[in-house]
Design an enzyme around this catalytic site. Structure first.
Site, PDB file in Angstrom:
ATOM      1  N   HIS A  91      -9.747   1.930   0.384  1.00 38.50           N
ATOM      2  CA  HIS A  91      -9.877   0.653   1.246  1.00 38.50           C
ATOM      3  C   HIS A  91     -10.711   0.654   2.145  1.00 38.50           C
ATOM      4  O   HIS A  91     -10.721   0.558   3.259  1.00 38.50           O
ATOM      5  CB  HIS A  91      -8.307   0.704   1.935  1.00 38.50           C
ATOM      6  CG  HIS A  91      -7.949  -0.750   2.358  1.00 38.50           C
ATOM      7  ND1 HIS A  91      -8.713  -1.517   3.082  1.00 38.50           N
ATOM      8  CD2 HIS A  91      -6.829  -1.349   1.937  1.00 38.50           C
ATOM      9  CE1 HIS A  91      -7.938  -2.377   3.558  1.00 38.50           C
ATOM     10  NE2 HIS A  91      -6.951  -2.625   2.844  1.00 38.50           N
ATOM     11  N   GLU A 111     -11.519  -3.776  -2.826  1.00 42.45           N
ATOM     12  CA  GLU A 111     -10.505  -2.720  -3.417  1.00 42.45           C
ATOM     13  C   GLU A 111     -10.427  -2.820  -4.975  1.00 42.45           C
ATOM     14  O   GLU A 111      -9.610  -3.748  -5.228  1.00 42.45           O
ATOM     15  CB  GLU A 111      -9.047  -2.779  -2.804  1.00 42.45           C
ATOM     16  CG  GLU A 111      -9.366  -2.796  -1.262  1.00 42.45           C
ATOM     17  CD  GLU A 111      -8.280  -3.580  -0.572  1.00 42.45           C
ATOM     18  OE1 GLU A 111      -7.003  -3.259  -1.076  1.00 42.45           O
ATOM     19  OE2 GLU A 111      -8.325  -4.563   0.331  1.00 42.45           O
ATOM     20  N   HIS A 169       0.855  -1.320  -0.194  1.00 39.82           N
ATOM     21  CA  HIS A 169      -0.108  -0.115   0.135  1.00 39.82           C
ATOM     22  C   HIS A 169       0.977   1.247   0.071  1.00 39.82           C
ATOM     23  O   HIS A 169       0.395   2.228   0.679  1.00 39.82           O
ATOM     24  CB  HIS A 169      -0.900   0.172   1.224  1.00 39.82           C
ATOM     25  CG  HIS A 169      -2.228  -1.020   1.086  1.00 39.82           C
ATOM     26  ND1 HIS A 169      -2.348  -1.559  -0.085  1.00 39.82           N
ATOM     27  CD2 HIS A 169      -2.784  -1.519   2.174  1.00 39.82           C
ATOM     28  CE1 HIS A 169      -3.346  -2.561   0.171  1.00 39.82           C
ATOM     29  NE2 HIS A 169      -3.591  -2.440   1.618  1.00 39.82           N
TER      30      HIS A 169
HETATM   31  C1  BGC Z   1      -4.609  -6.760   1.979  1.00 42.18           C
HETATM   32  C2  BGC Z   1      -4.387  -7.322   3.203  1.00 42.18           C
HETATM   33  C3  BGC Z   1      -3.846  -6.256   4.306  1.00 42.18           C
HETATM   34  C4  BGC Z   1      -4.867  -5.188   4.218  1.00 42.18           C
HETATM   35  C5  BGC Z   1      -4.168  -4.293   5.335  1.00 42.18           C
HETATM   36  C6  BGC Z   1      -5.633  -5.420   1.930  1.00 42.18           C
HETATM   37  O1  BGC Z   1      -5.773  -4.703   0.922  1.00 42.18           O
HETATM   38  O2  BGC Z   1      -5.202  -7.623   1.076  1.00 42.18           O
HETATM   39  O3  BGC Z   1      -3.414  -8.447   3.062  1.00 42.18           O
HETATM   40  O4  BGC Z   1      -3.457  -6.914   5.501  1.00 42.18           O
HETATM   41  O5  BGC Z   1      -4.906  -4.712   3.310  1.00 42.18           O
HETATM   42  O6  BGC Z   1      -5.220  -3.499   5.867  1.00 42.18           O
END
Ligand code: BGC
Length: 393
Positions: free
Chosen positions: A220, A358, A146
Site C-alpha cells: 500500500h 495496489e 485490509h
Molecule cells: C482503499 C481506500 C481506503 C484506503 C485506506 C485503499 O486501498 O481503496 O478505500 O480508504 O485503502 O488507506
C-alpha cells in the site's frame, strides 16, 4: 530470485555497509554514478507494547534508496532521482512508530490477509460462514478492510537482509494463527523485497495454509513524484493496462459487473492526468469520492506483465508497475487530509497528496463467484510478484 543463507547474507551485508555509500539519512552520495549496493540495519523505534522495530536501509546499485521497517513491512522513505539526478523522498510515511499506530492510511504497508474490502465482513467457504471484524463503513455500509482490525500491517514481522549479485533486499515472514481476524487456517507468509541495479523494487509474496482460506496480499505504498508533502498528485499522468473495471456500490463493494472503461473517466488505457476528469458527473466517482476503484488488468495469465505507468512532468519521474496479479486498485488519496502529519517538519500533507497502485485480486472476491478465486487450499502455494520500476523521462 534465489535467497541467500542467513550467515552469508549478514557477512556480505556487513562488508557492503562499510563501503561508505550510505549516510545516516539513508542517502547515497554518489547517486549519479551509481552506488555500491548495501543493506544497513538499525533500530527505528518501539511499538506501544514495547516491541523493537528495526529499519533496513536498502541502497540499490542504480541509486534508489529505501528505508523499510519490520513493523508491517512498511516503506518509510523512498528516494529516487529526478531527471537532473537530484533525489527526493517520494513516499508518504511517518518518522516514528507512533505515527503508524495512531493514523491508519496504511502508508507503505504490507496488507493481509485480504487486501481491500469484504462486504459486511462475512463470506461462506465450503459451507461454513466466517465473520470478520468490521473496520470500515463507506457510505454507511459496513465491511472488513485490509485484513480487519489488526491486519498484517500492524505486526512486527521476522526479518533478515538479503543479497544476491548486485541486488539487495529484505525478507519478512510471519505466521498468522488459525482464526486470526476471523479467517480460517494457520497461514505462513513470506514476503521478499528486492532492489535491483536497474532500480526495480521487486516484491515476492508466498504463503501456505493448513485450511482453505481467502488470501489477497498487496503493498500500500503512496507515491507523490514531486516529493512527500509537495502538493497533490492530480497532475501525475497515469496509464492503466486495463480495458475493464469493477463498478462498486456506495459501500465501495463491487456490484459483480465487469464493465468496459472506454468512453468513461475510468479509461486510462492512454496516459491521462489524474485530475483531468475527476470532477466529471459520474456516479462511480461520487461513490469513491474520486478514484478508489479496481481495474481488471488485460493480462490474466498469472505471468509478470505491465499493469500501470505513472509520470510527473516537472520532475521527469516515471514508473512502471508490473505484476502477476489480475487486478489493480487505484486509490488517489481521497481520504487524506492535512490532519495526517508529514515526515518533514513544518510541512503538511493534503487531500489527494499521494496515490496508491495496489496490485491484487478484486475486492470481495470470496463473495463474487465470477471473479478469479482468492481461495488458497492446503498443499497449494500462494505466489505473487509485483515490480515497481523507477526511471525518468
Ligand atoms: C482503499 C481506500 C481506503 C484506503 C485506506 C485503499 O486501498 O481503496 O478505500 O480508504 O485503502 O488507506
Amino acid at each position: 530470485m534465489k535467497r541467500v543463507m542467513r550467515g552469508a547474507v549478514l557477512a556480505s551485508v556487513a562488508a557492503a555497509a562499510v563501503t561508505g555509500c550510505v549516510t545516516d539519512k539513508g542517502a547515497c552520495e554518489t547517486m549519479s554514478k551509481g552506488c555500491e549496493p548495501s543493506v544497513v540495519v538499525k533500530p527505528f523505534g518501539k511499538t506501544k507494547d514495547g516491541q523493537l522495530v528495526q529499519q533496513y536501509t536498502l541502497t540499490g546499485a542504480g541509486g534508489v534508496v529505501m528505508d523499510v521497517i519490520d513493523y508491517g513491512g512498511k516503506v518509510v522513505r523512498l528516494f529516487t532521482p529526478d531527471r537532473t539526478g537530484a533525489k527526493t523522498d517520494i513516499t508518504l510515511g511517518f518518522n516514528e512508530v507512533a505515527g503508524y499506530e495512531t493514523h491508519d492510511p496504511y502508508f507503505g504497508s504490507l496488507i493481509g490477509r485480504y487486501g481491500n474490502r469484504i462486504a459486511k465482513g462475512t463470506f461462506t467457504l465450503d459451507g461454513v460462514t466466517y465473520r470478520l471484524p468490521i473496520n470500515n463503513e463507506p457510505g454507511g455500509l459496513p465491511c472488513s478492510l485490509h485484513g480487519g482490525k489488526r491486519g498484517f500491517d500492524a505486526y512486527v514481522w521476522h526479518s533478515e537482509p538479503l543479497s544476491e549479485g548486485r541486488s539487495v533486499g529484505v525478507k519478512f515472514w510471519m505466521t498468522s494463527p488459525d482464526g486470526d481476524q476471523g479467517y480460517p487456517g494457520k497461514l505462513d507468509v513470506t514476503v521478499c523485497y528486492w532492489l535491483t541495479p536497474e532500480n526495480v523494487w521487486r516484491i515476492e509474496y508466498e504463503a501456505v495454509t493448513d485450511k482453505a482460506t481467502p488470501i489477497n496480499l498487496t503493498q500500500h505504498l503512496y507515491f507523490n513524484f514531486k516529493g512527500e508533502a509537495e502538493g497533490t498528485i492530480l497532475d501525475h499522468e497515469l496509464t492503466l493496462f486495463a480495458d475493464r473495471m469493477t463498478p462498486v456500490d456506495k459501500g465501495l463493494i463491487p456490484t459483480g459487473e465487469v464493465v468496459p472503461v472506454k468512453g468513461t473517466p475510468f479509461d486510462f488505457t492512454t496516459p491521462w492526468p489524474i485530475g483531468a476528469r475527476i470532477q466529471a458527473d459520474n456516479e462511480q466517482l461520487r461513490f469513491g469520492g474520486g478514484y478508489d476503484h479496481n481495474w481488471v488488468l488485460n493480462n490474466q495469465s498469472g505471468k509478470l506483465a505491465p499493469a500501470a505507468a505513472l509520470y510527473e512532468k516537472s520532475t521527469g519521474r516515471f514508473m512502471e508497475v508490473w505484476t502477476t496479479e489480475p487486478a489493480i486498485q487505484f486509490y488517489c488519496g481521497n481520504f487524506l487530509t492535512d490532519q495526517v502529519p508529514s515526515k518533514k517538519p513544518g510541512k503538511k500533507l493534503c487531500y489527494r497528496g499521494g496515490l496508491a497502485l495496489e496490485t491484487q485480486h478484486s475486492p470481495d472476491s470470496p463473495n463474487q463467484p465470477a471473479f478469479p478465486s482468492t481461495i488458497l487450499r492446503p498443499g497449494a502455494v500462494y505466489k505473487s510478484a509485483t515490480e515497481y520500476r523507477f526511471g525518468v523521462k
